[in-house]
Motif scaffolding. Structure first.
Motif, PDB file in Angstrom:
ATOM      1  N   ARG A 125       0.842  -1.195   0.000  1.00 57.53           N
ATOM      2  CA  ARG A 125       0.000   0.000   0.000  1.00 57.53           C
ATOM      3  C   ARG A 125       0.871   1.236   0.000  1.00 57.53           C
ATOM      4  O   ARG A 125       2.034   1.194   0.407  1.00 57.53           O
ATOM      5  N   THR A 126       0.274   2.350  -0.437  1.00 64.45           N
ATOM      6  CA  THR A 126       1.033   3.590  -0.556  1.00 64.45           C
ATOM      7  C   THR A 126       1.514   4.090   0.798  1.00 64.45           C
ATOM      8  O   THR A 126       2.668   4.538   0.932  1.00 64.45           O
ATOM      9  N   ASP A 127       0.648   4.029   1.829  1.00 66.27           N
ATOM     10  CA  ASP A 127       1.057   4.546   3.136  1.00 66.27           C
ATOM     11  C   ASP A 127       2.182   3.719   3.750  1.00 66.27           C
ATOM     12  O   ASP A 127       3.095   4.249   4.387  1.00 66.27           O
ATOM     13  N   VAL A 128       2.147   2.410   3.528  1.00 64.91           N
ATOM     14  CA  VAL A 128       3.221   1.546   4.025  1.00 64.91           C
ATOM     15  C   VAL A 128       4.522   1.859   3.289  1.00 64.91           C
ATOM     16  O   VAL A 128       5.604   1.904   3.891  1.00 64.91           O
ATOM     17  N   TYR A 130       5.481   4.739   1.938  1.00 65.25           N
ATOM     18  CA  TYR A 130       6.062   6.008   2.401  1.00 65.25           C
ATOM     19  C   TYR A 130       6.564   5.910   3.838  1.00 65.25           C
ATOM     20  O   TYR A 130       7.507   6.610   4.214  1.00 65.25           O
ATOM     21  N   ALA A 131       5.943   5.040   4.639  1.00 65.68           N
ATOM     22  CA  ALA A 131       6.470   4.794   5.981  1.00 65.68           C
ATOM     23  C   ALA A 131       7.848   4.154   5.892  1.00 65.68           C
ATOM     24  O   ALA A 131       8.762   4.478   6.667  1.00 65.68           O
TER      25      ALA A 131
END
Length: 237
Positions: A125-128, A130-131
């Motif tokens: 996923r995108t948020d993972v 960027y994390a």
């Protein structure tokens, strides 16, 4: 008889403190079979623990801190490397170069293991992603900051070669946490695992963290002992 009355009868006369009831009958009466382990099962389902690349990565992770601790302690007790190279500085530089090569190979082996095994859709996923990028930026900052603060010999076990620092380093990043080089490296591997949505990367990162934790338990007291011996010699002088 009501529950309230029963509780009152069990309470001695004149004692105004309420009776503490044992919630759930204690931990022994908890039904652990009702726990939701779906996420953990999903993680483990995507990992092949018998894959050769995984096994090689684990060996590299465990071998590296074991190698440099054994060699550095041997040098401290015998000064064999310093005698061989004719200088403690040159000996330390050579050991540091070997450690760098070993760490490069460890990173390479972990990357191969991540590529060889499946991604996990839960992490893809995108948020993972960027994390993971943020963790790698943080990890790099800690590693580079630690190297700049300690210098080459301070980073690569110069203390064991008799190359001691005048005073303890307390500036960035050591004013944030202890052993920033180790935890920065761990953050880099965790970030890499998140970017690649790699469940095997998470497991390998956990092994890195455990290996570093064990190394710290051995290195910390021994390094303190080296400086205590130095301070004791100074007092005698």
């Amino acid at each position: 008889m009501s529950d309230t009355a029963a509780a009152r009868d069990d309470n001695p006369a004149g004692n105004n403190h309420p009776v503490l009831l044992d919630c759930c009958g204690g931990l022994n009466n908890i039904d652990y079979s009702e726990m939701d382990v779906t996420l953990m099962e999903g993680l483990l389902r995507h990992i092949n623990f018998h894959d050769s690349s995984f096994c090689i990565a684990v060996i590299a992770i465990i071998f590296n801190p074991l190698f440099w601790n054994v060699v550095a302690r041997w040098e401290h007790h015998t000064r064999s490397l310093s005698k061989l190279f004719g200088s403690p500085y040159l000996a330390c530089y050579c050991l540091g170069f070997v450690i760098i090569l070993l760490n490069v190979y460890r990173s390479h082996s972990m990357t191969l293991a991540m590529k060889a095994q499946a991604k996990w859709e839960v992490m893809d996923r995108t948020d993972v992603f960027y994390a993971g990028v943020a963790l790698m930026v943080l990890g790099t900052l800690l590693v580079v900051g630690s190297f700049l603060a300690l210098g080459f010999t301070g980073t690569f076990l110069g203390d064991y070669f008799g190359i001691l620092m005048d005073e303890k380093v307390t500036g960035f990043p050591f004013n944030i946490l202890e052993n920033p080089m180790y935890w920065g490296s761990t953050a880099n591997y965790l970030g890499l695992a998140l970017i690649g949505a790699s469940p095997v990367g998470l497991v390998l990162t956990a092994i890195v963290a455990v290996a570093y934790k064990v190394a710290i338990r051995f290195e910390g007291p021994f390094t303190d002992q080296i400086y205590q011996e130095r301070n004791h010699r100074r007092k005698l002088e």
